[in-house]
Design an enzyme around this catalytic site. Structure first.
Site, PDB file in Angstrom:
ATOM      1  N   HIS A 140       0.876  -1.176   0.000  1.00 10.88           N
ATOM      2  CA  HIS A 140       0.000   0.000   0.000  1.00 10.88           C
ATOM      3  C   HIS A 140       0.917   1.231   0.000  1.00 10.88           C
ATOM      4  O   HIS A 140       2.028   1.171   0.527  1.00 10.88           O
ATOM      5  CB  HIS A 140      -0.829  -0.053   1.283  1.00 10.88           C
ATOM      6  CG  HIS A 140      -1.901   0.977   1.408  1.00 10.88           C
ATOM      7  ND1 HIS A 140      -1.655   2.247   1.857  1.00 10.88           N
ATOM      8  CD2 HIS A 140      -3.237   0.907   1.163  1.00 10.88           C
ATOM      9  CE1 HIS A 140      -2.810   2.922   1.889  1.00 10.88           C
ATOM     10  NE2 HIS A 140      -3.773   2.127   1.473  1.00 10.88           N
ATOM     11  N   ASP A 217       3.164  -4.715   8.003  1.00  9.34           N
ATOM     12  CA  ASP A 217       1.966  -3.901   7.847  1.00  9.34           C
ATOM     13  C   ASP A 217       0.770  -4.841   7.930  1.00  9.34           C
ATOM     14  O   ASP A 217       0.449  -5.550   6.985  1.00  9.34           O
ATOM     15  CB  ASP A 217       2.023  -3.173   6.501  1.00  9.34           C
ATOM     16  CG  ASP A 217       0.711  -2.468   6.164  1.00  9.34           C
ATOM     17  OD1 ASP A 217      -0.233  -2.528   6.991  1.00  9.34           O
ATOM     18  OD2 ASP A 217       0.634  -1.865   5.086  1.00  9.34           O
ATOM     19  N   GLN A 220      -4.505  -5.143   6.866  1.00  4.79           N
ATOM     20  CA  GLN A 220      -5.523  -6.040   6.321  1.00  4.79           C
ATOM     21  C   GLN A 220      -5.489  -7.424   6.967  1.00  4.79           C
ATOM     22  O   GLN A 220      -6.366  -8.245   6.704  1.00  4.79           O
ATOM     23  CB  GLN A 220      -5.340  -6.203   4.804  1.00  4.79           C
ATOM     24  CG  GLN A 220      -5.495  -4.927   4.009  1.00  4.79           C
ATOM     25  CD  GLN A 220      -6.907  -4.350   4.072  1.00  4.79           C
ATOM     26  OE1 GLN A 220      -7.867  -5.014   4.460  1.00  4.79           O
ATOM     27  NE2 GLN A 220      -7.032  -3.089   3.695  1.00  4.79           N
ATOM     28  N   LYS A 243     -10.368  -0.692  10.398  1.00  2.03           N
ATOM     29  CA  LYS A 243     -10.562  -1.857   9.532  1.00  2.03           C
ATOM     30  C   LYS A 243     -10.906  -3.089  10.380  1.00  2.03           C
ATOM     31  O   LYS A 243     -11.193  -4.157   9.861  1.00  2.03           O
ATOM     32  CB  LYS A 243      -9.300  -2.116   8.707  1.00  2.03           C
ATOM     33  CG  LYS A 243      -8.987  -0.981   7.733  1.00  2.03           C
ATOM     34  CD  LYS A 243      -7.806  -1.318   6.867  1.00  2.03           C
ATOM     35  CE  LYS A 243      -7.168  -0.099   6.243  1.00  2.03           C
ATOM     36  NZ  LYS A 243      -7.874   0.379   5.048  1.00  2.03           N
ATOM     37  N   CYS A 381      -4.753   2.700  -3.694  1.00  2.00           N
ATOM     38  CA  CYS A 381      -3.504   3.168  -3.082  1.00  2.00           C
ATOM     39  C   CYS A 381      -2.370   2.190  -3.318  1.00  2.00           C
ATOM     40  O   CYS A 381      -1.547   1.949  -2.429  1.00  2.00           O
ATOM     41  CB  CYS A 381      -3.658   3.419  -1.590  1.00  2.00           C
ATOM     42  SG  CYS A 381      -4.854   4.686  -1.205  1.00  2.00           S
TER      43      CYS A 381
HETATM   44  C1  LIG Z   1      -2.298  -2.902   3.467  1.00  2.00           C
HETATM   45  C2  LIG Z   1      -2.615  -1.554   4.028  1.00  2.00           C
HETATM   46  N1  LIG Z   1      -1.686  -0.878   4.698  1.00  2.00           N
HETATM   47  C3  LIG Z   1      -1.918   0.333   5.228  1.00  2.00           C
HETATM   48  C4  LIG Z   1      -3.132   0.948   5.094  1.00  2.00           C
HETATM   49  C5  LIG Z   1      -3.333   2.301   5.671  1.00  2.00           C
HETATM   50  O1  LIG Z   1      -4.253   2.283   6.687  1.00  2.00           O
HETATM   51  P1  LIG Z   1      -4.787   3.633   7.328  1.00  2.00           P
HETATM   52  O2  LIG Z   1      -5.312   4.455   6.187  1.00  2.00           O
HETATM   53  O3  LIG Z   1      -5.865   3.189   8.252  1.00  2.00           O
HETATM   54  O4  LIG Z   1      -3.655   4.276   8.022  1.00  2.00           O
HETATM   55  C6  LIG Z   1      -4.139   0.300   4.394  1.00  2.00           C
HETATM   56  C7  LIG Z   1      -5.449   0.951   4.198  1.00  2.00           C
HETATM   57  O5  LIG Z   1      -6.102   0.843   3.185  1.00  2.00           O
HETATM   58  C8  LIG Z   1      -3.872  -0.984   3.851  1.00  2.00           C
HETATM   59  O6  LIG Z   1      -4.813  -1.648   3.172  1.00  2.00           O
END
Ligand SMILES: Cc1ncc(COP(=O)(O)O)c(C=O)c1O
Lengths: 423, 151
Positions: A140, A217, A220, A243, A381
């Site tokens: 992401h 990370d 998800q 999430k 993203c």
């Molecule tokens: C794999 C992954 N990492 C990081 C994020 C970022 O999360 P946040 O926008 O809640 O900080 C997302 C959000 O879509 C994600 O899907």
């Protein structure tokens, strides 16, 4: 401030062995009961954010109605209540990912801030010119851009481990990229576009064999899998509350205590210090050293309620149910002619991205919306990943514990309508 | 699905599947690239001018049905128009798709074929798709080499 585990009050225990009753679970989520464009809502945009159970909404409301006050600083009753609820939530988050100690749980805004925190403190301290940060091709933007900023500032280099056409990481390539100059491997646990579950335990192991620390990370992963940071042995684990059926604006950075202790603070301000004079400031101990200023107190408490809620059902049952739903959805959706699923890894969590011949995802999204079906369309993203597959965008249906096979059927019918209208 | 038919009218579907003037132009006087990062739509517009009149207009890119057909119809409609006329068209088109057109949904008669975009007004999230090519044209005519973004 020490909060020992037995002080933690857990709400709404359900017993994790109870059978998975999706209709009953759906009733816990008030937003699911609505109609959109005259059709029952089919919410399949859970990877963007999930809906919230009543228990989470009530926990936030309770804080604002009764306990609202600042934490860690008042001697009065309200502050004591607020502090206890907030610190209880920390312990709940600690247990949720099986962290050894609650001081290793740092509350942040979300996965994005967690990663930026590591880049801005750990990165700033340990990364120098010529060094490398290793990520994967399925990150992401939030696990790409903070490292690019750091690399630019330091004259370091971002390396990217490639994937195959099914969206699986090429492990041999990954291992080759773990080199003497690698200062950190920052890896996505579950891809938000492909659904791929990376073999992060092995990946951490190979990094550690070369003395390289690892950030995972888990944005998800945390909502769908049982996460055990001690078993994974990663140095850092990042995830977002929203999430995970919790509120927006709250998330967690887990870090190993000895690593966090050696890191400089992130932001300066109140709460993160133990004493300040104009000559010298002594930083507070963990986790407060990384929590400058007034936190998202209600959010933290709401996240605690979300964790209780999930524990009440049991992460294993949730994962098993979602696996079944994913298998059903994959089978039904892949049967549609002219449709191609992007991301067909052997091990997947509940994400189905697809493209349709001659039909742009944006048009798919609009037509599905008219059917009451919420999906996400676009690059999610993850622009470098879109480029890897040679597509500008996908339509993505992402599953949660409250989705049903009937909803998948509605989605499939919706896709048929798209074809009728635009095909 | 009445409103969806209103959005995806036959003319729009036709132009999205068989876009007109879809080519790179050799020796264009002006050109600009437009990008909508939200959905990944990309369009490049090419313009030839003679004495303040658009003598040739073409585009290339990838996008949804709305943005592709909008670019296609733009090239058809504006060929032969003066810059002032093109500007006026943009104002009217913009009013139409944002639902601010005088005379309501039907919009201004002088829009001709472009009136098929009246259905967009009911889908606020799609206004950017419909106007991407137009914003790009404006920036091409200003001689800006930058990428226009509708986000
Ligand atoms: C794999 C992954 N990492 C990081 C994020 C970022 O999360 P946040 O926008 O809640 O900080 C997302 C959000 O879509 C994600 O899907």
């Amino acid at each position: 401030m020490a909060f020992t585990p037995h002080h933690v009050t857990e709400t709404s225990p359900r017993g994790s062995s109870a059978e998975f009753d999706v209709e009953r679970i759906r009733r816990d989520f008030p937003a699911l009961a609505q109609k959109v464009h005259g059709k029952p809502l089919v919410y399949l945009d859970n990877a963007a954010t999930s809906q919230k159970p009543q228990a989470v909404i009530e926990a936030e409301e309770h804080f604002y109605r009764r306990d609202c006050s600042n934490i860690h600083r008042g001697v009065h009753e309200l502050s004591e209540r607020a502090t206890k609820s907030y610190e209880d939530a920390r312990v709940k988050a600690q247990r949720f990912v099986n962290a050894p100690d609650s001081k290793e749980i740092i509350f942040v805004r979300g996965a994005t801030e967690a990663i930026n925190l590591v880049a801005g403190t750990f990165g700033r301290k340990y990364v120098q010119a010529g060094d490398e940060i290793l990520i994967t091709a399925m990150e992401h933007h939030s696990n790409i851009v903070p490292w690019q900023i750091l690399c630019e500032e330091k004259g370091a280099k971002l390396r990217v481990a490639p994937i195959n056409d099914r969206g699986e990481l090429l492990l041999a390539e990954y291992e080759k990229l773990l080199g003497p100059k690698t200062r950190l491997a920052a890896l996505v646990h579950v891809s938000n576009v492909l659904g791929t579950i990376n073999p992060v335990r092995e990946m951490v192991e190979s990094a550690h064999r070369k003395g390289i620390p690892v950030l995972l990370d888990g944005a998800q992963a945390a909502p769908h899998l049982k996460v055990d940071v001690q078993d994974l042995d990663c140095e850092f684990y990042a995830f977002s509350g929203h999430k995970l059926y919790g509120p927006t604006g709250i998330g967690v950075l887990y870090g190993k205590a000895e690593v966090l202790d050696a890191m400089p603070p992130y932001q300066g301000g109140g709460d993160m210090i133990s004493s300040v004079t104009f000559e010298k400031t002594i930083y507070n101990s963990l986790p407060y050293k990384f929590e400058a200023g007034t936190s998202n107190i209600a959010g933290g408490i709401g996240l605690g309620a979300a964790v209780d809620y999930l524990n009440g059902i049991g992460m294993e049952s949730i994962a098993a149910y979602e696996d079944e739903l994913l298998a059903y959805a994959t089978e039904e959706i892949s049967r549609i002619p002219g449709l191609r699923i992007i991301g067909t890894a052997e091990k997947k969590a509940g994400v189905i991205s697809f493209v349709m011949e001659g039909i742009h995802p944006h048009d798919v999204g609009t037509i599905l919306d008219q059917e009451g079906i919420a999906v996400r369309t676009g690059h999610h993203c993850a622009q470098p990943l879109m480029e890897r597959f040679g597509i500008p965008a996908t339509t993505r249906a992402s599953l949660a514990l409250y989705n049903t096979k009937r909803e998948i059927d509605t989605l499939v019918m919706g896709i048929q309508k798209v074809k009728e209208l635009l095909g | 699905m009445a409103d969806l038919r209103g959005l995806y009218q036959e003319v729009i579907l036709d132009h999205s599947k068989k876009p007109r003037n879809y080519r790179v132009m050799e020796g264009a006087d002006h050109q600009a690239e437009g990008y909508n990062p939200l959905c990944g739509d990309r369009v490049t517009l090419y313009v030839k001018l003679e004495n303040g009149r658009i003598t040739d207009l073409s585009f290339q890119g990838s996008g949804c049905a709305i943005s592709t057909s909008s670019a296609s119809l733009l090239t058809e409609t504006l060929k032969g128009k003066t810059l002032d006329e093109a500007d006026e068209m943009f104002e009217k088109f913009h009013a139409l798709v944002t639902g601010e057109a005088e005379g309501g949904q039907a919009g201004d008669r002088s829009l001709g074929k472009l009136a098929v975009f009246s259905g967009v007004a009911e889908f606020p999230l799609r206004v950017k798709c419909a106007t991407l090519a137009w914003h790009t044209l404006r920036s091409a005519l200003k001689g800006e080499k930058v990428t226009v973004s509708t986000e």
